[in-house]
Design an enzyme around this catalytic site. Sequence first.
Site, PDB file in Angstrom:
ATOM      1  N   LYS A  93       0.854  -1.197   0.000  1.00 36.35           N
ATOM      2  CA  LYS A  93       0.000   0.000   0.000  1.00 36.35           C
ATOM      3  C   LYS A  93       0.885   1.241   0.000  1.00 36.35           C
ATOM      4  CE  LYS A  93      -1.681   1.797   4.009  1.00 36.35           C
ATOM      5  NZ  LYS A  93      -1.462   3.237   4.234  1.00 36.35           N
ATOM      6  N   ASN A  94       1.841   1.308   0.936  1.00 34.30           N
ATOM      7  CA  ASN A  94       2.589   2.547   1.125  1.00 34.30           C
ATOM      8  C   ASN A  94       3.542   2.841  -0.024  1.00 34.30           C
ATOM      9  OD1 ASN A  94       1.136   3.051   3.384  1.00 34.30           O
ATOM     10  ND2 ASN A  94       2.703   2.375   4.832  1.00 34.30           N
ATOM     11  N   CYS A 147      -6.107  12.536  11.639  1.00 32.75           N
ATOM     12  CA  CYS A 147      -5.655  11.160  11.777  1.00 32.75           C
ATOM     13  C   CYS A 147      -5.631  10.825  13.272  1.00 32.75           C
ATOM     14  CB  CYS A 147      -4.246  11.063  11.194  1.00 32.75           C
ATOM     15  SG  CYS A 147      -3.688   9.389  11.173  1.00 32.75           S
ATOM     16  N   ARG A 207       0.626  14.649  12.997  1.00 34.47           N
ATOM     17  CA  ARG A 207       1.234  14.433  11.682  1.00 34.47           C
ATOM     18  C   ARG A 207       1.446  15.736  10.898  1.00 34.47           C
ATOM     19  NH1 ARG A 207      -1.275   8.984   9.257  1.00 34.47           N
ATOM     20  NH2 ARG A 207       0.758   8.850   8.245  1.00 34.47           N
ATOM     21  N   ASP A 211       3.842   0.668  12.328  1.00 33.81           N
ATOM     22  CA  ASP A 211       2.595   0.122  11.764  1.00 33.81           C
ATOM     23  C   ASP A 211       2.312  -1.289  12.246  1.00 33.81           C
ATOM     24  OD1 ASP A 211       2.956   1.693   8.476  1.00 33.81           O
ATOM     25  OD2 ASP A 211       2.413   2.478  10.444  1.00 33.81           O
ATOM     26  N   ARG A 242      -9.023  -0.173   3.735  1.00 33.45           N
ATOM     27  CA  ARG A 242      -8.163   0.863   3.156  1.00 33.45           C
ATOM     28  C   ARG A 242      -6.788   0.305   2.803  1.00 33.45           C
ATOM     29  NH1 ARG A 242      -6.452   5.328   6.620  1.00 33.45           N
ATOM     30  NH2 ARG A 242      -4.924   5.234   4.943  1.00 33.45           N
TER      31      ARG A 242
HETATM   32  C1  EPZ Z   1       4.253   6.886   6.511  1.00 37.27           C
HETATM   33  O1  EPZ Z   1       3.540   7.989   7.057  1.00 37.27           O
HETATM   34  C2  EPZ Z   1       3.252   5.759   6.381  1.00 37.27           C
HETATM   35  N1  EPZ Z   1       2.200   6.163   5.464  1.00 37.27           N
HETATM   36  C3  EPZ Z   1       2.671   5.421   7.747  1.00 37.27           C
HETATM   37  O2  EPZ Z   1       1.826   4.283   7.582  1.00 37.27           O
HETATM   38  C4  EPZ Z   1       3.808   5.031   8.684  1.00 37.27           C
HETATM   39  O3  EPZ Z   1       3.281   4.805   9.968  1.00 37.27           O
HETATM   40  C5  EPZ Z   1       4.843   6.157   8.735  1.00 37.27           C
HETATM   41  O4  EPZ Z   1       5.296   6.460   7.395  1.00 37.27           O
HETATM   42  C6  EPZ Z   1       6.058   5.776   9.567  1.00 37.27           C
HETATM   43  O5  EPZ Z   1       6.652   4.626   9.017  1.00 37.27           O
HETATM   44  C7  EPZ Z   1       2.467   6.092   4.135  1.00 37.27           C
HETATM   45  O6  EPZ Z   1       3.547   5.696   3.717  1.00 37.27           O
HETATM   46  C8  EPZ Z   1       1.344   6.495   3.224  1.00 37.27           C
HETATM   47  P1  EPZ Z   1       6.472  10.099   8.714  1.00 37.27           P
HETATM   48  P2  EPZ Z   1       4.239   9.449   7.086  1.00 37.27           P
HETATM   49  O7  EPZ Z   1       6.515  11.346   7.900  1.00 37.27           O
HETATM   50  O8  EPZ Z   1       5.077   9.600   5.891  1.00 37.27           O
HETATM   51  C9  EPZ Z   1       6.492  13.405  12.103  1.00 37.27           C
HETATM   52  C10 EPZ Z   1      -0.133   3.040   7.721  1.00 37.27           C
HETATM   53  O9  EPZ Z   1      -0.768   2.564   8.667  1.00 37.27           O
HETATM   54  N2  EPZ Z   1       6.604  14.359  11.002  1.00 37.27           N
HETATM   55  O10 EPZ Z   1       7.611   9.149   8.636  1.00 37.27           O
HETATM   56  O11 EPZ Z   1       3.172  10.453   7.339  1.00 37.27           O
HETATM   57  C11 EPZ Z   1       5.141  12.684  12.109  1.00 37.27           C
HETATM   58  O12 EPZ Z   1       4.185  13.466  12.805  1.00 37.27           O
HETATM   59  C12 EPZ Z   1       0.414   4.442   7.830  1.00 37.27           C
HETATM   60  O13 EPZ Z   1       0.098   2.459   6.630  1.00 37.27           O
HETATM   61  C13 EPZ Z   1       6.871  15.694  11.299  1.00 37.27           C
HETATM   62  O14 EPZ Z   1       7.011  16.066  12.463  1.00 37.27           O
HETATM   63  O15 EPZ Z   1       5.146   9.293   8.386  1.00 37.27           O
HETATM   64  C14 EPZ Z   1       5.463  11.399  12.819  1.00 37.27           C
HETATM   65  O16 EPZ Z   1       5.415  11.630  14.214  1.00 37.27           O
HETATM   66  C15 EPZ Z   1       0.115   5.082   9.172  1.00 37.27           C
HETATM   67  N3  EPZ Z   1       6.970  16.576  10.276  1.00 37.27           N
HETATM   68  C16 EPZ Z   1       6.896  11.107  12.394  1.00 37.27           C
HETATM   69  O17 EPZ Z   1       7.429  12.349  11.897  1.00 37.27           O
HETATM   70  C17 EPZ Z   1       6.824  16.210   8.965  1.00 37.27           C
HETATM   71  O18 EPZ Z   1       6.930  17.071   8.063  1.00 37.27           O
HETATM   72  C18 EPZ Z   1       7.012  10.076  11.278  1.00 37.27           C
HETATM   73  O19 EPZ Z   1       6.190  10.524  10.233  1.00 37.27           O
HETATM   74  C19 EPZ Z   1       6.540  14.850   8.670  1.00 37.27           C
HETATM   75  C20 EPZ Z   1       6.445  13.943   9.704  1.00 37.27           C
END
Ligand code: EPZ
Length: 424
Positions: free
Chosen positions: A24-25, A120, A125, A307, A399
């Site tokens: 998916k991701n 979310c 996020r 995840d 989803r």
């Molecule tokens: C991706 O989300 C995945 N989604 C998430 O999977 C997964 O949990 C996450 O990566 C971590 O592995 C997709 O790939 C579509 P991050 P993403 O940016 O990219 C903070 C699932 O269940 N952050 O690595 O949004 C954020 O708040 C989903 O399949 C900032 O602070 O995750 C989080 O605490 C859920 N500023 C941490 O970093 C930013 O600009 C990691 O977020 C971006 C993120």
Amino acid sequence: MDDYRLLINGGIPLSGDTCVSGGKNTSVAVIPAVLLCDEPCVLDNIPDIEDVHVLIDIMNALGAKVLYEPEKKRLTVDPRPVSQDTVPYAFTQKLRASYYLLGALLGRQSRAQVAYPGGCSIGNRPFDQHIKAFRALGAEVEDRGAMITAQGNLRGASIVFDRITVGGTINAMLAAAKANGKTLLYNAAREPHIVDVANFINSMGGSIKGAGTDTIRIRGVSHLHGSTYTVIPDQIETGTLMIAAAATRGDVTIHGCIPTHMESLTAKLLEMGVLVSESDDAIRVRTVGGHRAVNIKTQEYPGFPTDLQQPMSAMLTMAKGTSIVNETIFETRFKHLPEIARMGAHVRILDQTAVIEGVSELYGAPVTATDLRAGAALVVAGLMARGTTEIFEPGFIARGYEHLEEKLTALGAQIRREYVSPQE
Ligand code: EPZ
């Protein structure tokens, strides 16, 4: 409100063979990446899940010509007719990963407007690192709260992420792929699907090196040609199936996966006393004795994936002893645990740490899913529990998991949908 609930009659060990679907991701990033291309692309192993269908709707709305053949898991995308640069809230509220359209449209046509993705339940996020990367590449970015607008002709830059971010890393790669000059991404995320997106862009003639390490080097190119590309299998579905097999004390072989992507989970299952054996593209999971409690700390790849924290913590509710689960990536990713406590689990949540005291039995109960992986956790708990568990709001699960009910049924689970009228 979903018009159906999931009913699971638990306590049955899963057994047999199953096959994992495409990721998916990775798919929700590779599909927007086609917008960078000047010709049609064919994507294989694209899972038939809701997130992909929302993304197909978005690509159609932008003007792309899209054909999905679910029986082949094949998606053909012709980006040439794309004329729009805006993705409205009606779409982004259904798909958080719609933020990739910013990087892809900016990289394609130097202008993008994307409504902020939906709320979310696992944390706030923010988006600051994505915006930081776009600005470093020379884009003017206006963040008006509900809509993000980015525009400008991009030039290569050095970007140091303030924190490791999967989405930020991929969005920066998408925007930099055709920027004028070289881009360096430091403190980059290393997840398998980041490598997959880089490999796809390179298959179109892009020049990205170092994906999978914390430093990614991108040389912008002016033209990307069409490509036929197969996305990697879903790391999180593989892990969820491994956990379901172990949690029900079954004996299951998962085919079509990449065992090296699963190392942190495999290590934890072995620590619990679960038997895990691997071949090139399959993992067999079975249990002979009891399950020992273990401690989990979620971390960026190659650490234990956030995840999988939710399904894993469901399994730990019946491990012998006390497990400590520390969720370091998201602020509120324990909403599944109070639901499993309704089934007899003994859990205490202290900020981003859950203390789980193993019990000898879970009992089926009505529970509610709050997000995709919480839903998966409730399925695992329902499979473990004695009696019938009724999962409300199971739509979250569709989803991100392709035909999960069918796969579990084929492994011996008793799981079915019960459609309900709105007032019920
Ligand atoms: C991706 O989300 C995945 N989604 C998430 O999977 C997964 O949990 C996450 O990566 C971590 O592995 C997709 O790939 C579509 P991050 P993403 O940016 O990219 C903070 C699932 O269940 N952050 O690595 O949004 C954020 O708040 C989903 O399949 C900032 O602070 O995750 C989080 O605490 C859920 N500023 C941490 O970093 C930013 O600009 C990691 O977020 C971006 C993120």
